[in-house]
Scaffold this motif. Sequence first.
Motif, PDB file in Angstrom:
ATOM      1  N   THR A   1       0.836  -1.203   0.000  1.00 28.44           N
ATOM      2  CA  THR A   1       0.000   0.000   0.000  1.00 28.44           C
ATOM      3  C   THR A   1       0.873   1.257   0.000  1.00 28.44           C
ATOM      4  O   THR A   1       0.630   2.198  -0.774  1.00 28.44           O
ATOM      5  CB  THR A   1      -0.902  -0.032   1.262  1.00 28.44           C
ATOM      6  OG1 THR A   1      -1.790  -1.137   1.137  1.00 28.44           O
ATOM      7  CG2 THR A   1      -1.693   1.243   1.425  1.00 28.44           C
ATOM      8  N   LEU A   2       1.903   1.264   0.855  1.00 29.46           N
ATOM      9  CA  LEU A   2       2.743   2.462   0.962  1.00 29.46           C
ATOM     10  C   LEU A   2       3.550   2.692  -0.314  1.00 29.46           C
ATOM     11  O   LEU A   2       3.688   3.828  -0.777  1.00 29.46           O
ATOM     12  CB  LEU A   2       3.678   2.348   2.172  1.00 29.46           C
ATOM     13  CG  LEU A   2       2.970   2.429   3.532  1.00 29.46           C
ATOM     14  CD1 LEU A   2       3.962   2.188   4.665  1.00 29.46           C
ATOM     15  CD2 LEU A   2       2.278   3.774   3.706  1.00 29.46           C
ATOM     16  N   VAL A   3       4.068   1.601  -0.894  1.00 28.56           N
ATOM     17  CA  VAL A   3       4.824   1.756  -2.151  1.00 28.56           C
ATOM     18  C   VAL A   3       3.887   2.282  -3.235  1.00 28.56           C
ATOM     19  O   VAL A   3       4.212   3.237  -3.963  1.00 28.56           O
ATOM     20  CB  VAL A   3       5.475   0.426  -2.581  1.00 28.56           C
ATOM     21  CG1 VAL A   3       6.099   0.552  -3.970  1.00 28.56           C
ATOM     22  CG2 VAL A   3       6.538  -0.007  -1.576  1.00 28.56           C
ATOM     23  N   ALA A   4       2.688   1.694  -3.334  1.00 28.40           N
ATOM     24  CA  ALA A   4       1.745   2.118  -4.387  1.00 28.40           C
ATOM     25  C   ALA A   4       1.281   3.560  -4.162  1.00 28.40           C
ATOM     26  O   ALA A   4       1.032   4.300  -5.130  1.00 28.40           O
ATOM     27  CB  ALA A   4       0.550   1.168  -4.427  1.00 28.40           C
ATOM     28  N   THR A   5       1.192   3.969  -2.915  1.00 28.06           N
ATOM     29  CA  THR A   5       0.767   5.352  -2.631  1.00 28.06           C
ATOM     30  C   THR A   5       1.769   6.360  -3.204  1.00 28.06           C
ATOM     31  O   THR A   5       1.388   7.457  -3.627  1.00 28.06           O
ATOM     32  CB  THR A   5       0.618   5.548  -1.102  1.00 28.06           C
ATOM     33  OG1 THR A   5      -0.311   4.577  -0.634  1.00 28.06           O
ATOM     34  CG2 THR A   5       0.101   6.938  -0.764  1.00 28.06           C
ATOM     35  N   ARG A   6       3.048   5.988  -3.246  1.00 29.57           N
ATOM     36  CA  ARG A   6       4.077   6.874  -3.848  1.00 29.57           C
ATOM     37  C   ARG A   6       3.794   7.114  -5.332  1.00 29.57           C
ATOM     38  O   ARG A   6       4.331   8.037  -5.923  1.00 29.57           O
ATOM     39  CB  ARG A   6       5.480   6.262  -3.704  1.00 29.57           C
ATOM     40  CG  ARG A   6       6.043   6.106  -2.332  1.00 29.57           C
ATOM     41  CD  ARG A   6       6.427   7.440  -1.704  1.00 29.57           C
ATOM     42  NE  ARG A   6       5.354   7.992  -0.917  1.00 29.57           N
ATOM     43  CZ  ARG A   6       4.921   9.250  -0.973  1.00 29.57           C
ATOM     44  NH1 ARG A   6       5.454  10.106  -1.793  1.00 29.57           N
ATOM     45  NH2 ARG A   6       3.940   9.653  -0.218  1.00 29.57           N
TER      46      ARG A   6
ATOM     47  N   ALA B   1      -1.758  -4.112  -3.304  1.00 31.10           N
ATOM     48  CA  ALA B   1      -2.192  -2.739  -3.008  1.00 31.10           C
ATOM     49  C   ALA B   1      -3.585  -2.473  -3.583  1.00 31.10           C
ATOM     50  O   ALA B   1      -4.231  -1.488  -3.226  1.00 31.10           O
ATOM     51  CB  ALA B   1      -1.187  -1.733  -3.571  1.00 31.10           C
ATOM     52  N   ALA B   2      -4.071  -3.340  -4.469  1.00 34.48           N
ATOM     53  CA  ALA B   2      -5.421  -3.183  -5.052  1.00 34.48           C
ATOM     54  C   ALA B   2      -6.510  -3.762  -4.141  1.00 34.48           C
ATOM     55  O   ALA B   2      -7.673  -3.791  -4.519  1.00 34.48           O
ATOM     56  CB  ALA B   2      -5.462  -3.866  -6.422  1.00 34.48           C
ATOM     57  N   SER B   3      -6.154  -4.194  -2.940  1.00 33.52           N
ATOM     58  CA  SER B   3      -7.135  -4.848  -2.048  1.00 33.52           C
ATOM     59  C   SER B   3      -8.219  -3.882  -1.570  1.00 33.52           C
ATOM     60  O   SER B   3      -8.049  -2.666  -1.599  1.00 33.52           O
ATOM     61  CB  SER B   3      -6.413  -5.423  -0.828  1.00 33.52           C
ATOM     62  OG  SER B   3      -5.528  -6.442  -1.218  1.00 33.52           O
ATOM     63  N   ASP B   4      -9.299  -4.469  -1.044  1.00 33.22           N
ATOM     64  CA  ASP B   4     -10.485  -3.709  -0.621  1.00 33.22           C
ATOM     65  C   ASP B   4     -10.191  -2.881   0.646  1.00 33.22           C
ATOM     66  O   ASP B   4      -9.900  -3.450   1.703  1.00 33.22           O
ATOM     67  CB  ASP B   4     -11.592  -4.743  -0.337  1.00 33.22           C
ATOM     68  CG  ASP B   4     -12.889  -4.116   0.130  1.00 33.22           C
ATOM     69  OD1 ASP B   4     -12.960  -2.878   0.212  1.00 33.22           O
ATOM     70  OD2 ASP B   4     -13.834  -4.875   0.428  1.00 33.22           O
ATOM     71  N   PRO B   5     -10.281  -1.540   0.559  1.00 35.08           N
ATOM     72  CA  PRO B   5      -9.959  -0.703   1.733  1.00 35.08           C
ATOM     73  C   PRO B   5     -10.828  -0.998   2.947  1.00 35.08           C
ATOM     74  O   PRO B   5     -10.353  -0.997   4.084  1.00 35.08           O
ATOM     75  CB  PRO B   5     -10.202   0.732   1.241  1.00 35.08           C
ATOM     76  CG  PRO B   5     -10.181   0.651  -0.239  1.00 35.08           C
ATOM     77  CD  PRO B   5     -10.617  -0.732  -0.610  1.00 35.08           C
ATOM     78  N   GLN B   6     -12.114  -1.265   2.705  1.00 37.83           N
ATOM     79  CA  GLN B   6     -13.007  -1.482   3.856  1.00 37.83           C
ATOM     80  C   GLN B   6     -12.644  -2.773   4.599  1.00 37.83           C
ATOM     81  O   GLN B   6     -12.537  -2.796   5.828  1.00 37.83           O
ATOM     82  CB  GLN B   6     -14.456  -1.520   3.380  1.00 37.83           C
ATOM     83  CG  GLN B   6     -15.429  -1.426   4.535  1.00 37.83           C
ATOM     84  CD  GLN B   6     -16.872  -1.325   4.063  1.00 37.83           C
ATOM     85  OE1 GLN B   6     -17.128  -0.945   2.913  1.00 37.83           O
ATOM     86  NE2 GLN B   6     -17.790  -1.663   4.918  1.00 37.83           N
ATOM     87  N   LEU B   7     -12.440  -3.846   3.829  1.00 40.84           N
ATOM     88  CA  LEU B   7     -12.072  -5.121   4.457  1.00 40.84           C
ATOM     89  C   LEU B   7     -10.758  -4.976   5.214  1.00 40.84           C
ATOM     90  O   LEU B   7     -10.618  -5.381   6.366  1.00 40.84           O
ATOM     91  CB  LEU B   7     -11.967  -6.223   3.393  1.00 40.84           C
ATOM     92  CG  LEU B   7     -11.441  -7.574   3.890  1.00 40.84           C
ATOM     93  CD1 LEU B   7     -12.400  -8.186   4.903  1.00 40.84           C
ATOM     94  CD2 LEU B   7     -11.225  -8.546   2.735  1.00 40.84           C
TER      95      LEU B   7
END
Length: 380
Positions: A204-209, A232-238
């Motif tokens: 997630t952090l790498v993809a956020t860059r 990093a494409a995973s469901d944010p709510q889950l």
Amino acid sequence: MTAATHGPGAVGTRGPVKVIGAGLLGASLGLALRGAGVEVQLADASPQALALARDLGAGDIPDPADTAAPSIVVVATPPDVAAVAVIEALRAHPGAVVTDVASVKAPIEEEVLATSRPAELDVSRYVGSHPMAGRERSGAAAAHADLFAGRPWVIVPHAGSAEDAVLAVRTLAADVGSAPVRMGASEHDDAVALVSHLPQLAATLVATRLVDAPEEALALAGQGLRDVTRIAASDPQLWSTILVGNAAPVAAVLRQLREDLDQLLEPLDRSAEHGPDAPGATGPLAQAVAAGNRGVERIPGKHGGAPRRYSEVTALVPDEPGALARLLAEVGEEGVNLEDLHLEHSAGQRVGLARISVLPAAAGPLEKALERRGWQVVAP
Ligand SMILES: NC(=O)c1ccc[n+]([C@@H]2O[C@H](COP(=O)([O-])OP(=O)(O)OC[C@H]3O[C@@H](n4cnc5c(N)ncnc54)[C@H](O)[C@@H]3O)[C@@H](O)[C@H]2O)c1
Ligand SMILES: O=C(O)C(=O)C[C@]1(C(=O)O)C=C[C@@H](O)C=C1
């Protein structure tokens, strides 16, 4: 690829199995069990999710007036509602073993045991569990029967779980091709903080860059970036529910990562200021990369055995309908087992790269065979 199931007749699970939560996990389990000849009853809070899972073949939506009592109930809802669903299932199905597949175990176990009055609820029939199998997409549309094949399935009994209930959950896991592993809830939660929740946050952090990165930089992206960002494409709510459920162990591993990051910054800052030959710059960076080498060597092979290196055969695949399917069919025709597959698309190119992982001994003959069949094989 490994078949998920052993076919009708060879399974130990006595149906019907009721699956509550017919999303990615629930529908995948339904598909795998039905493939093995086990009757599956589906339930979901969302009528559309339920209908989709049924239409995809994951199970039936039974008529409440005419339903056989399930022998096992599997709760495959998000973690924050799993304990309530387990308690309801224990009440509604007094003859059934009840398990859940949520990614965190201690909070659910605590809630089930705290809410239940042993006099009115037989919690010996509850055994938590967690298949270490999933993907970065949610919902039944992403489900597949092979999801659990060859993956560990953690069985997490509490102190009062009956051994026959533990055996029933183990059998269910084995029937869909998983390797059952027994652990306590806290031990499980510490382990997944390291091997599942930390990787999710790192990706997630790498993809956020990348969010504000220039298009020109993104166009250069290769397999390295794809390897570390898939989830990093995973469901944010889950995932937010999973992370708050396992907050203390996740925070502990993140703090260790922060220390590692600080240690990396020191030699980098020194090099940036004094040049690449600055004393004390190269050594710590080499040590950091070497430590990563030792860590990656410890990840077990995909069947849970010793680490095993596969060889990659890379073929160019034209960007046209059916091309990839044809390539994979031809790999099968050559009698070669596909261990893994990665697809790489280059921006603006009309071909993709299919990276096929096979046993080392099969790589050379497969390359030759594919070339003979007209495929362009490129160096990995
Ligand atoms: N996604 C993964 O990679 C993965 C892997 C292993 C375990 N898990 C765990 O499996 C569980 C399900 O995850 P998923 O990826 O299948 O999610 P999903 O979003 O694909 O499916 C969850 C389903 O549960 C339903 N639902 C929500 N609340 C409900 C309720 N109160 N009663 C009945 N149904 C309800 C939703 O409508 C949805 O269809 C989670 O607890 C998760 O932690 C997920
Ligand atoms: O392969 C993936 O997409 C996953 O991340 C699956 C994964 C994992 O970390 O291994 C993710 C969360 C689940 O609780 C279990 C499995």
